[in-house]
Write a protein that holds these residues in place. Sequence first.
Motif, PDB file in Angstrom:
ATOM      1  N   GLU A 128       6.348  39.879 -40.518  1.00  0.00           N
ATOM      2  CA  GLU A 128       6.977  40.556 -39.383  1.00  0.00           C
ATOM      3  C   GLU A 128       8.012  41.542 -39.923  1.00  0.00           C
ATOM      4  OE1 GLU A 128       8.528  38.418 -35.345  1.00  0.00           O
ATOM      5  OE2 GLU A 128       9.761  38.139 -37.139  1.00  0.00           O
ATOM      6  N   ASP A 129       8.128  42.741 -39.349  1.00  0.00           N
ATOM      7  CA  ASP A 129       9.130  43.718 -39.852  1.00  0.00           C
ATOM      8  C   ASP A 129       9.036  43.850 -41.382  1.00  0.00           C
ATOM      9  OD1 ASP A 129      11.491  42.390 -37.410  1.00  0.00           O
ATOM     10  OD2 ASP A 129       9.838  43.835 -37.219  1.00  0.00           O
ATOM     11  N   ASP A 130      10.167  43.715 -42.091  1.00  0.00           N
ATOM     12  CA  ASP A 130      10.125  43.939 -43.550  1.00  0.00           C
ATOM     13  C   ASP A 130       9.798  42.644 -44.303  1.00  0.00           C
ATOM     14  OD1 ASP A 130      13.683  43.568 -44.328  1.00  0.00           O
ATOM     15  OD2 ASP A 130      12.376  42.584 -42.839  1.00  0.00           O
ATOM     16  N   ARG A 131       9.325  41.652 -43.543  1.00  0.00           N
ATOM     17  CA  ARG A 131       8.974  40.357 -44.184  1.00  0.00           C
ATOM     18  C   ARG A 131       7.448  40.215 -44.302  1.00  0.00           C
ATOM     19  NH1 ARG A 131      10.833  37.339 -39.946  1.00  0.00           N
ATOM     20  NH2 ARG A 131      11.489  39.249 -38.903  1.00  0.00           N
ATOM     21  N   PRO A 132       6.914  39.301 -45.062  1.00  0.00           N
ATOM     22  CA  PRO A 132       7.612  38.242 -45.768  1.00  0.00           C
ATOM     23  C   PRO A 132       8.428  38.737 -46.971  1.00  0.00           C
ATOM     24  CG  PRO A 132       5.305  38.224 -46.415  1.00  0.00           C
ATOM     25  CD  PRO A 132       5.451  39.266 -45.326  1.00  0.00           C
ATOM     26  N   TYR A 133       9.529  38.042 -47.232  1.00  0.00           N
ATOM     27  CA  TYR A 133      10.339  38.340 -48.418  1.00  0.00           C
ATOM     28  C   TYR A 133       9.672  37.719 -49.637  1.00  0.00           C
ATOM     29  CZ  TYR A 133      14.148  39.392 -45.090  1.00  0.00           C
ATOM     30  OH  TYR A 133      14.910  39.905 -44.073  1.00  0.00           O
ATOM     31  N   THR A 134      10.194  38.088 -50.823  1.00  0.00           N
ATOM     32  CA  THR A 134       9.677  37.526 -52.074  1.00  0.00           C
ATOM     33  C   THR A 134      10.535  36.327 -52.467  1.00  0.00           C
ATOM     34  OG1 THR A 134       8.936  39.686 -52.808  1.00  0.00           O
ATOM     35  CG2 THR A 134       9.356  38.060 -54.529  1.00  0.00           C
ATOM     36  N   SER A 135       9.893  35.258 -52.924  1.00  0.00           N
ATOM     37  CA  SER A 135      10.654  34.085 -53.380  1.00  0.00           C
ATOM     38  C   SER A 135      10.853  34.206 -54.890  1.00  0.00           C
ATOM     39  CB  SER A 135       9.864  32.801 -53.074  1.00  0.00           C
ATOM     40  OG  SER A 135      10.502  31.703 -53.701  1.00  0.00           O
ATOM     41  N   ARG A 136      12.129  34.142 -55.317  1.00  0.00           N
ATOM     42  CA  ARG A 136      12.453  34.191 -56.747  1.00  0.00           C
ATOM     43  C   ARG A 136      13.522  33.135 -57.010  1.00  0.00           C
ATOM     44  NH1 ARG A 136       8.686  36.725 -57.321  1.00  0.00           N
ATOM     45  NH2 ARG A 136       8.278  38.832 -58.114  1.00  0.00           N
ATOM     46  N   TYR A 137      13.257  32.197 -57.917  1.00  0.00           N
ATOM     47  CA  TYR A 137      14.245  31.154 -58.202  1.00  0.00           C
ATOM     48  C   TYR A 137      14.187  30.831 -59.687  1.00  0.00           C
ATOM     49  CZ  TYR A 137      17.090  26.923 -57.537  1.00  0.00           C
ATOM     50  OH  TYR A 137      18.088  25.979 -57.579  1.00  0.00           O
ATOM     51  N   ILE A 138      15.231  31.272 -60.429  1.00  0.00           N
ATOM     52  CA  ILE A 138      15.225  31.076 -61.889  1.00  0.00           C
ATOM     53  C   ILE A 138      15.722  29.667 -62.226  1.00  0.00           C
ATOM     54  CG2 ILE A 138      16.308  31.881 -64.040  1.00  0.00           C
ATOM     55  CD1 ILE A 138      16.453  34.692 -62.748  1.00  0.00           C
ATOM     56  N   GLY A 139      16.634  29.154 -61.352  1.00  0.00           N
ATOM     57  CA  GLY A 139      17.195  27.841 -61.636  1.00  0.00           C
ATOM     58  C   GLY A 139      18.463  27.947 -62.472  1.00  0.00           C
ATOM     59  N   SER A 140      18.959  29.184 -62.660  1.00  0.00           N
ATOM     60  CA  SER A 140      20.285  29.430 -63.226  1.00  0.00           C
ATOM     61  C   SER A 140      21.033  30.253 -62.184  1.00  0.00           C
ATOM     62  CB  SER A 140      20.222  30.239 -64.521  1.00  0.00           C
ATOM     63  OG  SER A 140      19.524  29.551 -65.534  1.00  0.00           O
ATOM     64  N   LEU A 141      22.096  29.675 -61.614  1.00  0.00           N
ATOM     65  CA  LEU A 141      22.834  30.363 -60.549  1.00  0.00           C
ATOM     66  C   LEU A 141      23.228  31.770 -60.979  1.00  0.00           C
ATOM     67  CD1 LEU A 141      24.687  30.598 -57.991  1.00  0.00           C
ATOM     68  CD2 LEU A 141      26.424  29.331 -59.288  1.00  0.00           C
ATOM     69  N   VAL A 142      23.791  31.901 -62.199  1.00  0.00           N
ATOM     70  CA  VAL A 142      24.250  33.211 -62.684  1.00  0.00           C
ATOM     71  C   VAL A 142      23.110  34.224 -62.656  1.00  0.00           C
ATOM     72  CG1 VAL A 142      24.914  34.436 -64.800  1.00  0.00           C
ATOM     73  CG2 VAL A 142      26.198  32.438 -64.091  1.00  0.00           C
ATOM     74  N   SER A 143      21.949  33.836 -63.130  1.00  0.00           N
ATOM     75  CA  SER A 143      20.815  34.778 -63.224  1.00  0.00           C
ATOM     76  C   SER A 143      20.262  35.137 -61.852  1.00  0.00           C
ATOM     77  CB  SER A 143      19.718  34.160 -64.093  1.00  0.00           C
ATOM     78  OG  SER A 143      20.284  33.630 -65.270  1.00  0.00           O
TER      79      SER A 143
END
Length: 336
Positions: free
Chosen positions: A235-250
Motif C-alpha cells: 500500500e502507498d510506499d510499502r511494503p518496507y524492507t526488513s533489515r536487522y543486523i543484530g548490532s544496535l549501532v550498525s
Amino acid sequence: MVKKNITLGEFIIKNQASFQYSSGELSRLLNGLRLAAKVVNHEVNKAGLVDIIGEAGDVNVQGEDQKKLDVLANEKFIQTLSKREIVCGIASEEEEDFISINSYDEKHQNKYIVLIDPLDGSSNIDVNVSVGTIFSIYRRVTPVGTPVTLEDFLQPGRDQVAAGYIIYGTSTMLVYTTGDGVQGFTLNPALGTFYLSHPNMEFPETGNIYSVNEGNYVHFPQGVKDYIKYCQKEEDDRPYTSRYIGSLVSDFHRNMIKGGIYMYPKSSVSTNGKLRLLYECNPMAFLAEQANGKASNGKDRILDLKPTELHERVPFFCGSRKMVEKAEEFMAAHNE
Ligand SMILES: O=P(O)(O)OC[C@H]1O[C@](O)(COP(=O)(O)O)[C@@H](O)[C@@H]1O
Ligand SMILES: [Mg+2]
Ligand SMILES: [Mg+2]
C-alpha cells in the motif's frame, strides 16, 4: 558549510563554541575514546587470527556470557578514560557497579561521568559482522572534591553533554554530538587519524526500512504486531524492507543514513525489552534527536525517563521521526 576532511582534533578546536564547557575538556574526553577505539579496532580487525574469538568464560551482570572482545574493549576504554585527569566515574555494561576515579592529587577534582557499552553487538563478533562501542557523557551533579555517587550516573538522558558511538564496520567511524548536530568521522587506518567524512548527519523524516528481531514476533504487544503488519502491507510506499543486523549501532547508523526505524519492544518474555537505558538508549536517543529523528519507549521520550538503576532496560523505538510516530500510534491504539 562545514569543510570535510578536517581531523577530529581540528574540528573540536574549530567548533569549541558548540560545547558548553571548555573545549580542552571535550578534547581530552574524546582523545581517550579515540585512543581506545583505535586499540579495539585493531583487535576487531584481526579477530579470528588471534585468540580473541569466543567466550571469556565469565557471565556479566546482565546474565550474558561475556565475549573475550567484550572484556578487552571494557578494559581498554576504562584504562584510557581513567588516565585523562578528567573522568571521575565510569559505568559499563560489563561492570556490575560504577567505578570511581580520583584525580592524581587525590582531591576528586575530575568533573565528567562516562557510561559505556564497550562492545555492542557482541553476538556478531565471531561471525565477522559489524559491531560498535557506545558512550554517554555527563557532568557530575555531586560536588567536586567528593567521591562520585550513584546519583551522578542516574541522570535523565536530556542532561547528557555529549554522546556517540564507534562503528567497527567496512570502515571505522566515530559519530558524536555535543548538542549541536551530529558529526561522523572516518578512521584513515594508514594514518591512524579520524577525518570528518559525514558532517551534520540527519535522519530522513521518513524511510522504508524497519529493523526488529521478527523471531520474537509471537511475544510482541499487539501494537507492535500491527505496526509490523503495516510495514509489510502492499500500500502507498510499502511494503518496507526488513533489515536487522543484530548490532544496535550498525542498524541505527544505516537507518540514520537511509531512513528507517529500529525497534526493540517489550515482549511477553522480556517485560522491559533488552536494551539498557543508560549506555544504549540514552546516547542513541540524544544522537537521534540531534539528527532530527525521534526516540521513545513506545510512548514516552527516552531522554525524559528518570533512571533508577545502572543496568535497567527499556523498550526502544528509534529512527526517522514519522516512522517512530506511526509505531507509537499503533501502540497507543492498544494502550501499550
Ligand atoms: O539478538 P537480539 O535479541 O535480537 O538482540 C540484538 C540486540 O542486542 C544487542 O546486541 C545488545 O547489545 P550488546 O551486544 O552490547 O549486549 C544490540 O546491539 C542488538 O541490537
Ligand atoms: Mg549493546
Ligand atoms: Mg555490549
